[in-house]
Design a protein around this motif. Structure first.
Motif, PDB file in Angstrom:
ATOM      1  N   ASP A   1      17.358-102.621  92.164  1.00 38.87           N
ATOM      2  CA  ASP A   1      17.037-103.420  90.977  1.00 38.87           C
ATOM      3  C   ASP A   1      15.538-103.324  90.732  1.00 38.87           C
ATOM      4  OD1 ASP A   1      16.828-105.283  88.941  1.00 38.87           O
ATOM      5  OD2 ASP A   1      17.768-106.921  90.056  1.00 38.87           O
TER       6      ASP A   1
ATOM      7  N   THR B   1      12.375-103.005  87.583  1.00 36.39           N
ATOM      8  CA  THR B   1      12.021-103.186  86.173  1.00 36.39           C
ATOM      9  C   THR B   1      10.646-102.597  85.920  1.00 36.39           C
ATOM     10  OG1 THR B   1      13.327-105.219  86.036  1.00 36.39           O
ATOM     11  CG2 THR B   1      11.659-104.876  84.325  1.00 36.39           C
TER      12      THR B   1
ATOM     13  N   SER C   1      18.494 -97.839  72.567  1.00 31.98           N
ATOM     14  CA  SER C   1      19.442 -97.682  73.673  1.00 31.98           C
ATOM     15  C   SER C   1      18.741 -96.834  74.718  1.00 31.98           C
ATOM     16  CB  SER C   1      20.733 -97.006  73.204  1.00 31.98           C
ATOM     17  OG  SER C   1      20.455 -95.710  72.699  1.00 31.98           O
TER      18      SER C   1
ATOM     19  N   THR D   1      22.486 -98.191  78.859  1.00 35.52           N
ATOM     20  CA  THR D   1      22.537 -99.536  78.306  1.00 35.52           C
ATOM     21  C   THR D   1      23.976 -99.906  77.952  1.00 35.52           C
ATOM     22  OG1 THR D   1      21.904 -98.562  76.171  1.00 35.52           O
ATOM     23  CG2 THR D   1      20.166 -99.630  77.440  1.00 35.52           C
TER      24      THR D   1
ATOM     25  N   THR E   1      25.482-101.517  81.263  1.00 34.43           N
ATOM     26  CA  THR E   1      24.602-102.549  81.844  1.00 34.43           C
ATOM     27  C   THR E   1      23.908-102.148  83.139  1.00 34.43           C
ATOM     28  OG1 THR E   1      26.287-103.808  83.083  1.00 34.43           O
ATOM     29  CG2 THR E   1      25.947-104.403  80.762  1.00 34.43           C
ATOM     30  N   THR E   2      23.926-100.873  83.520  1.00 31.13           N
ATOM     31  CA  THR E   2      23.125-100.453  84.664  1.00 31.13           C
ATOM     32  C   THR E   2      21.677-100.228  84.220  1.00 31.13           C
ATOM     33  OG1 THR E   2      23.765 -98.144  84.288  1.00 31.13           O
ATOM     34  CG2 THR E   2      25.026 -99.395  85.943  1.00 31.13           C
ATOM     35  N   MET E   3      21.451-100.280  82.907  1.00 32.00           N
ATOM     36  CA  MET E   3      20.113-100.168  82.335  1.00 32.00           C
ATOM     37  C   MET E   3      20.018-101.222  81.242  1.00 32.00           C
ATOM     38  SD  MET E   3      18.511 -96.714  80.733  1.00 32.00           S
ATOM     39  CE  MET E   3      16.793 -96.523  80.350  1.00 32.00           C
ATOM     40  N   ASP E   4      18.993-102.051  81.308  1.00 33.44           N
ATOM     41  CA  ASP E   4      18.847-103.144  80.356  1.00 33.44           C
ATOM     42  C   ASP E   4      17.466-103.076  79.721  1.00 33.44           C
ATOM     43  OD1 ASP E   4      19.612-105.619  79.055  1.00 33.44           O
ATOM     44  OD2 ASP E   4      18.223-106.615  80.428  1.00 33.44           O
TER      45      ASP E   4
ATOM     46  N   GLY F   1      14.480-104.807  77.463  1.00 33.68           N
ATOM     47  CA  GLY F   1      13.993-106.154  77.211  1.00 33.68           C
ATOM     48  C   GLY F   1      13.422-106.377  75.826  1.00 33.68           C
ATOM     49  N   ASP F   2      13.851-105.596  74.848  1.00 32.19           N
ATOM     50  CA  ASP F   2      13.449-105.759  73.453  1.00 32.19           C
ATOM     51  C   ASP F   2      11.935-105.867  73.301  1.00 32.19           C
ATOM     52  OD1 ASP F   2      16.112-105.522  72.725  1.00 32.19           O
ATOM     53  OD2 ASP F   2      16.459-107.670  72.778  1.00 32.19           O
TER      54      ASP F   2
ATOM     55  N   ILE G   1      12.277-102.232  80.878  1.00 29.37           N
ATOM     56  CA  ILE G   1      13.501-101.498  81.165  1.00 29.37           C
ATOM     57  C   ILE G   1      13.885-101.839  82.598  1.00 29.37           C
ATOM     58  CG2 ILE G   1      14.642 -99.268  81.369  1.00 29.37           C
ATOM     59  CD1 ILE G   1      12.540 -98.111  79.499  1.00 29.37           C
ATOM     60  N   ARG G   2      15.090-102.351  82.766  1.00 31.05           N
ATOM     61  CA  ARG G   2      15.599-102.702  84.089  1.00 31.05           C
ATOM     62  C   ARG G   2      16.655-101.691  84.485  1.00 31.05           C
ATOM     63  NH1 ARG G   2      19.389-107.808  85.692  1.00 31.05           N
ATOM     64  NH2 ARG G   2      19.187-107.617  87.956  1.00 31.05           N
TER      65      ARG G   2
END
Length: 120
Positions: free
Chosen positions: A23, A25, A42, A64, A67-70, A72-73, A78-79
């Protein structure tokens, strides 16, 4: 068509241990040091062993969509997230031997313009 938000991806070498949750970011910053707004983007990332780098098939993919990549707008983050089960599968696939992987990540805006953001 718009220009990519980043022309040259940053180098980021990470360590991922088999059987442990991965995990991490990162934050994308513009030249002024402000977060790059990723609203409407995306993302994808692919992790490959050195032997498969030339091959289009990835050993592990982050997206994305699953959900393994998120993203943060407006925060520009990028997580990247892999479960302990997923990292254990990587370890099992390499017979529990330390293996160097190569990876890259990119984000794509709503118009389809892709930007490479990080590699390692």
């Amino acid at each position: 068509m718009a220009d990519p938000i980043i022309d040259d991806p940053a180098e980021w070498n990470v360590i991922c241990y088999g059987g442990r949750t991965f995990d991490r970011t990162i934050t994308l910053l513009d030249d002024a040091g402000d977060p790059i707004d990723l609203t409407g983007f995306s993302g994808t990332a692919k992790v490959k062993t050195a032997a498969t780098v030339a091959d289009a098939s990835a050993t592990v993919s982050f997206t994305t969509a699953d959900t393994t990549m998120d993203l943060g707008d407006a925060a520009g983050t990028i997580r990247f997230l892999l479960s302990a089960t997923a990292t254990a599968a990587l370890q099992t696939a390499t017979s529990h031997v330390d293996v160097a992987y190569e990876w890259d990540a990119q984000v794509t805006d709503g118009d389809g313009v892709s930007s490479p953001v990080v590699k390692g």
